[in-house]
Write a protein that holds these residues in place. Structure first.
Motif, mmCIF file in Angstrom:
data_model
loop_
_atom_site.group_PDB
_atom_site.id
_atom_site.type_symbol
_atom_site.label_atom_id
_atom_site.label_comp_id
_atom_site.label_asym_id
_atom_site.label_seq_id
_atom_site.Cartn_x
_atom_site.Cartn_y
_atom_site.Cartn_z
ATOM 1 N N MET A 21 0.807 -1.205 0.000
ATOM 2 C CA MET A 21 0.000 0.000 0.000
ATOM 3 C C MET A 21 0.843 1.258 0.000
ATOM 4 N N TYR A 113 -10.005 -2.952 6.737
ATOM 5 C CA TYR A 113 -10.212 -2.930 5.291
ATOM 6 C C TYR A 113 -10.113 -4.328 4.722
ATOM 7 N N TRP A 146 -6.695 5.680 -1.935
ATOM 8 C CA TRP A 146 -6.960 5.713 -0.495
ATOM 9 C C TRP A 146 -6.836 7.129 0.053
ATOM 10 N N LEU A 150 -10.453 8.277 1.619
ATOM 11 C CA LEU A 150 -10.673 8.352 3.061
ATOM 12 C C LEU A 150 -10.954 9.770 3.537
ATOM 13 N N PHE A 185 -11.982 -1.908 -2.666
ATOM 14 C CA PHE A 185 -11.672 -1.944 -1.245
ATOM 15 C C PHE A 185 -12.918 -1.607 -0.431
ATOM 16 N N VAL A 187 -13.570 -0.202 3.226
ATOM 17 C CA VAL A 187 -12.781 0.467 4.255
ATOM 18 C C VAL A 187 -13.694 0.983 5.363
#
Length: 205
Positions: A21, A113, A146, A150, A185, A187
């Motif tokens: 990641m 996640y 991400w 997020l 994903f 999350v």
């Protein structure tokens, strides 16, 4: 990019997952066409992040769902059975809205996640749920999808993201993720901590 030197706090498998990641473990993002076939799986009812047995995370939305323009929300807010596409090409659906703090790119976040490929088997290549503990990391130290996604969430939220290859691992891929692979994903944003802090896992050189 500088690499964070911290003590090992999880298994070697978890370290490898975080290494995938973090941009410091691979070449930086490259533009790539999404060439993987979408899975032919119907959308299930949202389950607010519930986990099903047999080692696989339940994800309510399939790649097919995100590729269907009829499911796109007419506004900037995703509701049940709709998704939003941002200017970058990131797509997201809301499984559960949060009510807490919303992170900035410079914050550290604590999340659970699960990540899946968009192949016909919806191959799950990584999951903190299955490891049994969440992870923490600086939000500006992960893949672009991400970092952007997020920042749309609040603490307590569970979102599902469809991340194009150029916002993920691009042409080089990484580990179990093949080159030019879009990803899905799920999350769960557990906590936002002000300011960049050290992640919990040592990144291998």
């Amino acid at each position: 990019m500088k690499k964070s030197i911290v003590r090992i706090a999880t298994t070697a498998f978890a370290a490898a997952a975080i290494c995938m990641m973090l941009p410091s473990c691979s070449n930086k993002e490259k533009a790539a066409a999404d060439s993987n076939p979408a899975q032919e799986v119907a959308k299930n009812e949202p389950l607010e992040g519930e986990i099903v047995p047999k080692g696989k995370t339940q994800m309510p939305y399939s790649a097919d769902f995100f590729k269907n323009e009829a499911n796109k929300a007419a506004t900037t807010s995703a509701a049940d059975s709709t998704y939003v596409e941002t200017a970058s090409g990131l797509k997201y659906a809301v499984i559960k809205e949060g009510t807490g703090k919303q992170p900035k790119a410079t914050d550290t976040v604590k999340v659970n996640y699960a990540g899946q490929l968009t192949d016909l088997d919806a191959t799950e290549f990584d999951s903190s749920y299955q490891r049994g503990e969440p992870i923490s990391f600086p939000l500006n130290g992960v893949i672009k999808g991400w970092t952007e996604g997020l920042q749309l969430m609040k603490e307590g939220a569970v979102y599902e993201f469809y991340i194009p290859a150029d916002l993920a691992y691009g042409e080089q891929g990484g580990g179990p993720v093949p080159p030019n692979a879009p990803l899905i994903f799920q999350v769960e944003l557990i906590e936002v901590q002000d300011g960049a802090q050290t992640p919990q896992v040592q990144v291998a050189q």
